[in-house]
Design an enzyme around this catalytic site. Structure first.
Site, PDB file in Angstrom:
ATOM      1  CG  ASN A   6      -1.917   1.136   1.207  1.00 27.86           C
ATOM      2  OD1 ASN A   6      -1.918   1.985   0.308  1.00 27.86           O
ATOM      3  ND2 ASN A   6      -2.785   1.184   2.200  1.00 27.86           N
ATOM      4  NE  ARG A  52      -6.759   0.914   0.060  1.00 25.18           N
ATOM      5  CZ  ARG A  52      -7.031   1.759   1.027  1.00 25.18           C
ATOM      6  NH1 ARG A  52      -6.114   2.035   1.937  1.00 25.18           N
ATOM      7  NH2 ARG A  52      -8.196   2.331   1.098  1.00 25.18           N
ATOM      8  CG  HIS A  68     -13.447   2.133   3.267  1.00 23.39           C
ATOM      9  ND1 HIS A  68     -14.223   3.047   3.950  1.00 23.39           N
ATOM     10  CD2 HIS A  68     -12.161   2.535   3.446  1.00 23.39           C
ATOM     11  CE1 HIS A  68     -13.447   3.953   4.514  1.00 23.39           C
ATOM     12  NE2 HIS A  68     -12.187   3.671   4.225  1.00 23.39           N
ATOM     13  NE  ARG A 125     -10.264  10.895   4.685  1.00 22.72           N
ATOM     14  CZ  ARG A 125     -10.208   9.642   4.255  1.00 22.72           C
ATOM     15  NH1 ARG A 125     -10.860   9.274   3.158  1.00 22.72           N
ATOM     16  NH2 ARG A 125      -9.521   8.731   4.919  1.00 22.72           N
ATOM     17  CD  GLU A 166      -8.625  -2.350   4.050  1.00 20.12           C
ATOM     18  OE1 GLU A 166      -9.185  -1.561   3.270  1.00 20.12           O
ATOM     19  OE2 GLU A 166      -7.953  -1.994   5.038  1.00 20.12           O
TER      20      GLU A 166
END
Length: 395
Positions: A9, A94, A182, A240, A378
């Site tokens: 990632n 990813r 996601h 955010r 993940e």
């Protein structure tokens, strides 16, 4: 010599990694995970084993700088030198956005990377760095296959009406649509729910971390999700904003309080739980704080989830199970309790003792809706997809 799948990632100044060892049954035990942080100023590497025990650390020194290619080379060489003769046979990455072209993971080549690079204007906060990492790996190890796994792919099963905004065709054709994110996490959760609640067809999953979203799943497929065009919409997050009316943003621009760049920076870095509380964007800090603004920020977060849960139960035509996952979802007892109490009208009855112990089931045996805490993974999901593409099962 044993084979290994590396998972990456890549961020703007960081590289996270994990390594898995496919065995004869194609299961994928974790070998280690780690990362290189602060690559442009003070690069430092850490690695730990599958139980979290530190394995190694390395620092380049304050003022040093390394690029993604050097970081990839260091990680691969470290893996092969330190993991009992392991040989990396492929890398999985990813990648946030797969666009309308990729509805599933894909083997990477230069043409794929060029297409993914063309999407960076749609998602500038992660996409360019994900692609930079994949390009760097291709330069450093041109003979090794790579696979891209996309956060958007899982949501391509949403009905077209859920992927569409009420905008003119030329705007929609420019790529403005409800992408959803996601997805790698939700892909993993969708595969775990049948093991715990095999009769649950209508499921809401809440991926709650620094980034937060919710997803409505029917028979393991996404039919709605809260993050929309970009990773700033939907639920409020650590820094955010979540949903903000477009009219309010136009107003700020008209008042010249922001330009486009500073407005985007505010929405991504100074809003959300941090903006509401003025204390922190970290839920652990907020739920332990007695400051009124911190309490109000947590309440806002739960209120937003309540609205989405009610809407998604309606979209699903009812609700069989609710899943909490990711950092807040897996570890915040108060947030889980507060939301479950508000979902009583949907058939949720919380088991306080089970919730305090972390589950996996945190609803009472007679609860009409079962509620679960399922740790996401993940990295494993990416490793599984990578192995399936580089070593497909015989037909």
């Amino acid at each position: 010599m044993s084979d290994a799948i590396a998972v990456f990632n890549a961020g703007s100044t960081s590289l996270k990694f994990a390594a898995y060892a496919p065995d004869a049954k194609k299961s994928l035990p974790l070998l280690c995970r780690g990362g290189i942080d602060n690559m442009q100023a003070d690069p430092h590497f850490i690695a730990s084993d599958d139980a979290g025990k530190p394995l190694d650390a390395h620092a380049w020194g304050n003022g040093a700088a390394i690029d993604h290619k050097a970081a990839m080379q260091f990680v691969i060489h470290w893996l092969e030198a330190n993991l009992a003769g392991a040989k990396v046979i492929a890398a999985g990455h990813r990648v946030v956005l797969g666009g309308d072209r990729f509805e599933a993971p894909v083997v990477i080549d230069s043409e794929v990377l060029d297409y993914l690079q063309s999407l960076t204007a749609l998602e500038p906060s992660h996409q360019p760095f994900n692609i930079r990492g994949a390009r760097a790996f291709a330069e450093a190890f041109p003979g090794l296959p790579q696979v891209a796994c996309f956060d958007t792919s899982f949501h391509r099963t949403m009905p077209e009406v859920a992927q569409t905004y009420a905008l003119p065709k030329d705007v929609r054709d420019a790529g403005v649509r409800h992408w959803g994110y996601h997805g790698i996490s939700y892909d993993y959760i969708s595969r775990q729910v049948p093991k715990l609640a095999p009769q649950a067809r209508r499921v809401i999953a809440a991926h709650l971390g620094g980034g937060a979203s919710m997803c409505a799943m029917l028979d393991g497929k996404s039919i709605e999700t809260s993050m929309g065009f970009g990773a700033v919409s939907g639920l409020p997050m650590a820094t955010r904003s979540g949903d903000v009316p477009a009219g309010a943003l136009f107003y700020l621009l008209r008042r010249k309080l922001f330009d486009a760049a500073s407005l985007e920076k505010m929405l991504y870095e100074r809003a959300g739980l941090l903006g509401l509380s003025g204390v922190s964007g970290d839920m652990h800090v907020l739920q332990d704080s007695a400051a009124p603004a911190a309490i109000a920020a947590v309440d806002y977060f739960v209120h937003a989830m309540t609205k989405y849960a009610g809407a998604y139960a309606a979209v699903l035509g009812g609700l069989d199970a609710f899943v909490f996952t990711a950092g807040i979802g897996e570890h915040s007892v108060p947030v889980r309790a507060a939301l479950c109490r508000r979902l009583g009208s949907l058939g949720v009855t919380l088991d306080d003792k089970a919730n305090a112990s972390g589950g996996p089931r945190i609803s009472t045996p007679d609860s009409q809706v079962s509620v679960w805490v399922i740790p996401t993974n993940e990295e494993l999901m990416i490793a599984q997809h990578t192995l399936a593409l580089v070593r497909p099962s015989p037909t």
